[in-house]
Enzyme design. Structure first.
Site, mmCIF file in Angstrom:
data_model
loop_
_atom_site.group_PDB
_atom_site.id
_atom_site.type_symbol
_atom_site.label_atom_id
_atom_site.label_comp_id
_atom_site.label_asym_id
_atom_site.label_seq_id
_atom_site.Cartn_x
_atom_site.Cartn_y
_atom_site.Cartn_z
ATOM 1 N N GLN A 1 6.610 -8.816 3.752
ATOM 2 C CA GLN A 1 6.187 -8.496 2.387
ATOM 3 C C GLN A 1 7.354 -8.622 1.412
ATOM 4 O O GLN A 1 7.185 -9.080 0.279
ATOM 5 C CB GLN A 1 5.604 -7.083 2.351
ATOM 6 N N GLY B 1 -11.096 -7.999 4.386
ATOM 7 C CA GLY B 1 -9.807 -8.595 4.063
ATOM 8 C C GLY B 1 -9.387 -9.542 5.163
ATOM 9 O O GLY B 1 -9.959 -9.524 6.262
ATOM 10 N N PRO C 1 7.207 -3.918 11.254
ATOM 11 C CA PRO C 1 7.707 -5.238 10.889
ATOM 12 C C PRO C 1 7.066 -5.859 9.644
ATOM 13 O O PRO C 1 7.621 -6.787 9.079
ATOM 14 C CB PRO C 1 7.378 -6.085 12.127
ATOM 15 N N LYS D 1 -2.254 -10.103 6.420
ATOM 16 C CA LYS D 1 -1.455 -9.849 7.614
ATOM 17 C C LYS D 1 -1.822 -8.514 8.275
ATOM 18 O O LYS D 1 -1.827 -8.399 9.509
ATOM 19 C CB LYS D 1 0.023 -9.883 7.247
ATOM 20 N N THR D 2 -2.110 -7.497 7.460
ATOM 21 C CA THR D 2 -2.456 -6.196 8.033
ATOM 22 C C THR D 2 -3.754 -6.274 8.829
ATOM 23 O O THR D 2 -3.854 -5.756 9.948
ATOM 24 C CB THR D 2 -2.588 -5.137 6.925
ATOM 25 N N CYS E 1 0.824 -1.210 0.000
ATOM 26 C CA CYS E 1 0.000 0.000 0.000
ATOM 27 C C CYS E 1 0.857 1.259 0.000
ATOM 28 O O CYS E 1 0.396 2.324 -0.417
ATOM 29 C CB CYS E 1 -0.941 0.007 1.198
#
Length: 429
Positions: A118, A187, A113, A190-191, A50
């Site tokens: 990513q 969603g 982190p 991981k975020t 992003c």
């Protein structure tokens, strides 16, 4: 081997440009297939998040101009518009940049982190598509080693100041007691996992997680006592949630102004807090114009994040030193590999000359020549062949004023030491 890093990030480009240049998972195979052909690079990797899109390329030449043209064409952008936001790093600077990225030193949230994972995913994807060779593999492995040292040897990651944490922190400005509020998370990456964790720690007990695949949504929701749904079910839950945080890889908005308007009529002016972390955006920007809706994008989180950065600045200085050491170690590794390659070529040439002189001597022996004469001729011929080209090049370099070549020759063959030994050895009577 030349290394080039080309990209844009949250410092050089606004969110609307970043979302237009983001690579969706569905187009990654196409991108890898085109990128190396268009750039002429032998190896490539793509990082798309992003906050940044970066291309890492290794090849024989500087491929940056070709990559820029390809990148603009792939996303149907004007190359001139893109050029204003793009940064390019080469060779040692490119290595330093990717190490700083992996360590979280170039992130919107200093030390966050998520970028480390990513970047590992980007490397794995490049390998999956056969785009990463020995050079990029060595660079990424060294990069990950440096990032791990930064995490373990500094305090840069101790305070939770990620984008996910900043989003949850902002919710406190709208709702004083989050335990009374229901959250919809769109969603399941991981975020969003981090968002769910921070919301849970802040007191939110009622979760709805919407995702393209129901199984993944249910898995994440159940971990926090919530409910998993598919994206198409979102309208049925909108009126009953207070917090909406979205982060998907969808190329098109998931939540539109019309759906939010209909939900607002049922809510009787109860406010919405929304954070759209996705690039491209998941929530239509027009939603922000609605009354009782507080919609933020990743760029709006900056002021929250900046307050938390100060606590990491001391650790960042330590991390920069580790990065510098890591860059130097990688360059030393490359030099060592280059030396091995050069020495291999040097040995092969010497062995070719040796074999030619040996074959010449064997022919002479088979023809009945005196063995002692043949042996002396072999030694003389081999010496002349081995020393001819170096002697020519040393004389040429000296004539051109490059006296360091003579000094290297003396060092390589320890000539000063031999002269010193000769000077201290007593003459025989």
């Amino acid at each position: 081997m030349a290394l080039v890093t080309l990209g844009i990030n949250h410092r050089t480009a606004p969110v609307d440009l970043r979302e237009r240049i983001a690579f969706t998972p569905e187009r990654m195979e196409e991108a890898f297939a085109e990128l190396r052909v268009a750039s002429g690079a032998s190896e490539a990797a793509i990082l798309s998040t992003c906050n940044r899109t970066e291309l890492y390329l290794a090849g024989d030449d500087d491929c940056a101009p070709m990559v820029l043209r390809w990148l603009a064409g792939f996303h149907n952008l004007d190359a001139a518009e893109l050029e204003e936001a793009v940064y390019v790093h080469r060779d040692a600077d490119a290595v330093r940049h990717v190490m700083r990225v992996a360590a979280g030193l170039d992130s919107m949230v200093l030390g966050e982190p998520q970028i480390f994972g990513q970047l590992k995913d980007a490397y794995a994807l490049a390998r999956k598509h056969g785009a990463s060779g020995s050079f990029l593999s060595r660079m990424f492995e060294q990069t990950f080693s440096v990032a791990k040292r930064v995490r373990t040897q500094t305090a840069i990651g101790e305070n939770p100041v990620s984008v996910a944490y900043a989003a949850v922190s902002m919710a406190h400005h709208i709702f004083s007691d989050l335990s009374r509020n229901r959250a919809l998370l769109i969603g399941a990456g991981k975020t969003i996992e981090l968002v769910a964790q921070h919301l849970s720690e802040a007191g939110v007990k009622d979760f709805v997680v919407a995702n393209r695949t129901l199984e993944r949504a249910q898995s994440l929701a159940e971990a926090h006592g919530g409910k998993g749904i598919v994206l198409s079910e979102i309208p049925g839950y909108l009126a009953d949630v207070d917090i909406i945080i979205s982060s998907t890889a969808s190329p098109l908005p998931i939540l539109g102004k019309g759906a939010v308007e209909r939900a607002l009529k049922k809510r009787k002016h109860r406010p919405y807090f929304m954070v759209d972390i996705a690039v491209p955006r998941d929530i239509e920007p027009e939603v922000a114009s609605l009354a009782d809706v507080y919609l933020y994008t990743v760029d709006d989180l900056r002021h929250v994040i900046e307050e938390n950065i100060r606590s990491r600045e001391g650790a960042a200085r330590e991390a920069e030193n580790l990065v510098t050491d890591g860059v130097q170690a990688f360059l030393n590794q490359l030099r060592a590999l280059d030396a091995v390659s050069t020495l291999k070529q040097f040995r092969q040439r010497a062995e070719t000359l040796r074999d030619a002189e040996t074959e010449k001597a064997l022919r002479a022996l088979r023809n009945g020549s005196d063995p002692e004469t043949v042996l002396r001729s072999l030694a003389r011929g081999l010496t002349n062949k081995l020393l001819h080209e170096p002697s020519v090049q040393v004389r040429k370099a000296t004539t051109e004023g490059r006296t360091e070549v003579t000094e290297w020759l003396r060092e390589l063959h320890q000539l000063d030491a031999l002269e010193a030994d000769a000077a201290t050895t007593p003459e025989k009577l």
